[in-house]
Design a protein around this motif. Structure first.
Motif, PDB file in Angstrom:
ATOM      1  N   UNK A  17       4.764  -0.294  14.350  1.00  0.00           N
ATOM      2  CA  UNK A  17       5.390   0.014  13.070  1.00  0.00           C
ATOM      3  C   UNK A  17       6.465  -1.034  12.793  1.00  0.00           C
ATOM      4  N   UNK A  18       6.571  -1.434  11.529  1.00  0.00           N
ATOM      5  CA  UNK A  18       7.441  -2.550  11.164  1.00  0.00           C
ATOM      6  C   UNK A  18       8.031  -2.257   9.786  1.00  0.00           C
ATOM      7  N   UNK A  19       9.346  -2.167   9.719  1.00  0.00           N
ATOM      8  CA  UNK A  19      10.047  -1.975   8.452  1.00  0.00           C
ATOM      9  C   UNK A  19      10.956  -3.172   8.229  1.00  0.00           C
ATOM     10  N   UNK A  20      11.000  -3.651   6.986  1.00  0.00           N
ATOM     11  CA  UNK A  20      11.911  -4.746   6.644  1.00  0.00           C
ATOM     12  C   UNK A  20      12.265  -4.651   5.166  1.00  0.00           C
ATOM     13  N   UNK A  21      13.284  -5.389   4.783  1.00  0.00           N
ATOM     14  CA  UNK A  21      13.726  -5.365   3.396  1.00  0.00           C
ATOM     15  C   UNK A  21      12.711  -6.000   2.464  1.00  0.00           C
TER      16      UNK A  21
ATOM     17  N   UNK B 203      19.041  -3.308  -0.030  1.00  0.00           N
ATOM     18  CA  UNK B 203      17.600  -3.492  -0.049  1.00  0.00           C
ATOM     19  C   UNK B 203      16.869  -2.174  -0.223  1.00  0.00           C
ATOM     20  N   UNK B 204      15.715  -2.238  -0.907  1.00  0.00           N
ATOM     21  CA  UNK B 204      14.660  -1.267  -0.683  1.00  0.00           C
ATOM     22  C   UNK B 204      13.821  -1.830   0.459  1.00  0.00           C
ATOM     23  N   UNK B 205      13.020  -0.971   1.093  1.00  0.00           N
ATOM     24  CA  UNK B 205      12.333  -1.404   2.304  1.00  0.00           C
ATOM     25  C   UNK B 205      10.826  -1.234   2.180  1.00  0.00           C
ATOM     26  N   UNK B 206      10.098  -1.963   3.033  1.00  0.00           N
ATOM     27  CA  UNK B 206       8.647  -1.899   3.060  1.00  0.00           C
ATOM     28  C   UNK B 206       8.173  -1.646   4.488  1.00  0.00           C
ATOM     29  N   UNK B 207       7.038  -0.968   4.593  1.00  0.00           N
ATOM     30  CA  UNK B 207       6.494  -0.560   5.888  1.00  0.00           C
ATOM     31  C   UNK B 207       5.161  -1.243   6.158  1.00  0.00           C
ATOM     32  N   UNK B 208       4.982  -1.671   7.416  1.00  0.00           N
ATOM     33  CA  UNK B 208       3.689  -2.125   7.908  1.00  0.00           C
ATOM     34  C   UNK B 208       3.284  -1.268   9.098  1.00  0.00           C
ATOM     35  N   UNK B 209       1.993  -0.951   9.196  1.00  0.00           N
ATOM     36  CA  UNK B 209       1.423  -0.238  10.348  1.00  0.00           C
ATOM     37  C   UNK B 209       0.345  -1.153  10.900  1.00  0.00           C
ATOM     38  N   UNK B 210       0.622  -1.807  12.026  1.00  0.00           N
ATOM     39  CA  UNK B 210      -0.178  -2.953  12.443  1.00  0.00           C
ATOM     40  C   UNK B 210      -0.913  -2.744  13.764  1.00  0.00           C
ATOM     41  N   UNK B 211      -2.108  -3.292  13.813  1.00  0.00           N
ATOM     42  CA  UNK B 211      -2.867  -3.435  15.048  1.00  0.00           C
ATOM     43  C   UNK B 211      -3.581  -4.781  14.959  1.00  0.00           C
ATOM     44  N   UNK B 212      -2.783  -5.835  14.930  1.00  0.00           N
ATOM     45  CA  UNK B 212      -3.259  -7.195  14.684  1.00  0.00           C
ATOM     46  C   UNK B 212      -2.922  -8.053  15.896  1.00  0.00           C
ATOM     47  N   UNK B 213      -3.701  -9.103  16.106  1.00  0.00           N
ATOM     48  CA  UNK B 213      -3.451  -9.976  17.249  1.00  0.00           C
ATOM     49  C   UNK B 213      -2.086 -10.657  17.161  1.00  0.00           C
TER      50      UNK B 213
ATOM     51  N   UNK C 107       0.822  -1.209   0.000  1.00  0.00           N
ATOM     52  CA  UNK C 107       0.000   0.000   0.000  1.00  0.00           C
ATOM     53  C   UNK C 107       0.856   1.259   0.000  1.00  0.00           C
ATOM     54  N   UNK C 108       2.007   1.199   0.642  1.00  0.00           N
ATOM     55  CA  UNK C 108       2.849   2.382   0.813  1.00  0.00           C
ATOM     56  C   UNK C 108       4.048   2.398  -0.134  1.00  0.00           C
ATOM     57  N   UNK C 109       4.147   1.396  -1.020  1.00  0.00           N
ATOM     58  CA  UNK C 109       5.278   1.339  -1.932  1.00  0.00           C
ATOM     59  C   UNK C 109       6.572   1.049  -1.194  1.00  0.00           C
ATOM     60  N   UNK C 110       7.684   1.379  -1.840  1.00  0.00           N
ATOM     61  CA  UNK C 110       8.997   1.082  -1.276  1.00  0.00           C
ATOM     62  C   UNK C 110       9.598   2.318  -0.615  1.00  0.00           C
ATOM     63  N   UNK C 111      10.540   2.057   0.303  1.00  0.00           N
ATOM     64  CA  UNK C 111      11.179   3.098   1.095  1.00  0.00           C
ATOM     65  C   UNK C 111      12.695   2.955   0.986  1.00  0.00           C
ATOM     66  N   UNK C 112      13.397   4.072   1.032  1.00  0.00           N
ATOM     67  CA  UNK C 112      14.857   4.068   1.047  1.00  0.00           C
ATOM     68  C   UNK C 112      15.351   4.181   2.479  1.00  0.00           C
ATOM     69  N   UNK C 113      16.382   3.420   2.817  1.00  0.00           N
ATOM     70  CA  UNK C 113      16.928   3.443   4.158  1.00  0.00           C
ATOM     71  C   UNK C 113      18.176   4.304   4.254  1.00  0.00           C
ATOM     72  N   UNK C 114      18.308   5.035   5.337  1.00  0.00           N
ATOM     73  CA  UNK C 114      19.507   5.814   5.636  1.00  0.00           C
ATOM     74  C   UNK C 114      20.112   5.246   6.914  1.00  0.00           C
ATOM     75  N   UNK C 115      21.277   4.639   6.789  1.00  0.00           N
ATOM     76  CA  UNK C 115      21.904   3.952   7.906  1.00  0.00           C
ATOM     77  C   UNK C 115      21.590   2.470   7.916  1.00  0.00           C
TER      78      UNK C 115
END
Length: 238
Positions: A179-183, A164-174, A151-159
């Motif tokens: 917030x969760x970022x991973x390659x 990798x390009x990175x992906x973001x999750x915004x979660x409220x799941x059991x 949903x949010x596309x890819x993200x660039x990491x600094x540091x």
């Protein structure tokens, strides 16, 4: 003060002040911004610390306290939470002075903070890493909980690992909350409860409720069978 114009209220021998934009309080002494980046941009900051925020820009009745990091990567970060295990940013939104920023239990309301960047701070090592959305369109957590990472596309990491390009999750799941970022490994976009079997890329996350995915991962693999240890981290937005 330059941020106030006060006039007498003769009927009760009192006075009232008309506050300049961005201030409130009896004497307009409380500087308020939409977010920490707004306060920094307007030059109304002195240092890292607690500031009053009011994302809806209204009459300040909904203003709340948040810690602003005004120095890391040019500053303006609204710091959402500090934890060494679990977090629920959708509902854990109240600052408590007994848990200052940098201690386990610090919380504030980041649900309506528009952002295109997210920062992770490792309080154990001092490592700070941030990610910037490749499209410069801001999002808010409130309207995006539970969406797949695509949903949010890819993200660039600094540091972070530049392989990798990175992906973001915004979660409220059991299964996972926070917030969760991973390659992005090229085979699928992650969901809050399904992480594409990715045991290779760097993870930036807090603990899952599942015992196989506990611990706090920061710049290390966070997928089973790799079980990271608990560590104190903070997450912020701008």
């Amino acid at each position: 003060m330059k941020n106030e114009t006060c006039v007498a209220k003769y009927e009760d021998d009192d006075y009232q002040c008309a506050c300049a934009q961005g201030y409130h309080g009896k004497h307009c002494e409380i500087d308020t911004g939409v977010n920490c980046r707004d306060i920094r941009k307007r030059g109304h900051y002195k240092q890292d610390g607690m500031y009053w925020l009011d994302p809806d820009g209204g009459n300040h009745s909904n203003a709340f306290l948040a810690y602003c990091d005004m120095t890391s990567f040019n500053g303006g970060w609204t710091m959402c939470y500090t934890t060494d295990e679990y977090v629920k940013p959708k509902t854990e939104v109240t600052y408590n002075a007994q848990f200052p920023y940098g201690s386990d239990g610090y919380r504030t309301n980041c649900n309506n903070i528009p952002f295109t960047e997210i920062i992770f701070v490792d309080h154990q090592t001092g490592l700070k890493v941030y990610f910037k959305r490749q499209t410069n369109q801001s999002i808010t957590a409130a309207s995006n909980y539970g969406n797949a990472a695509g949903t949010y596309g890819l993200w660039d990491g600094v540091g972070a690992n530049k392989a990798y390009s990175y992906q973001l999750l915004i979660c409220d799941h059991s299964f996972y909350s926070g917030f969760f970022v991973s390659g992005y490994t090229g085979n699928c976009y992650k969901q809050c409860h399904s992480w594409c079997g990715d045991s290779a890329s760097p993870y930036f996350r807090t603990a899952s409720t599942n015992r196989m995915y506990r611990g706090v991962a920061l710049n290390t693999s966070g997928h089973y069978p790799n079980i990271p240890s608990n560590r104190l981290i903070s997450v912020g937005l701008r």
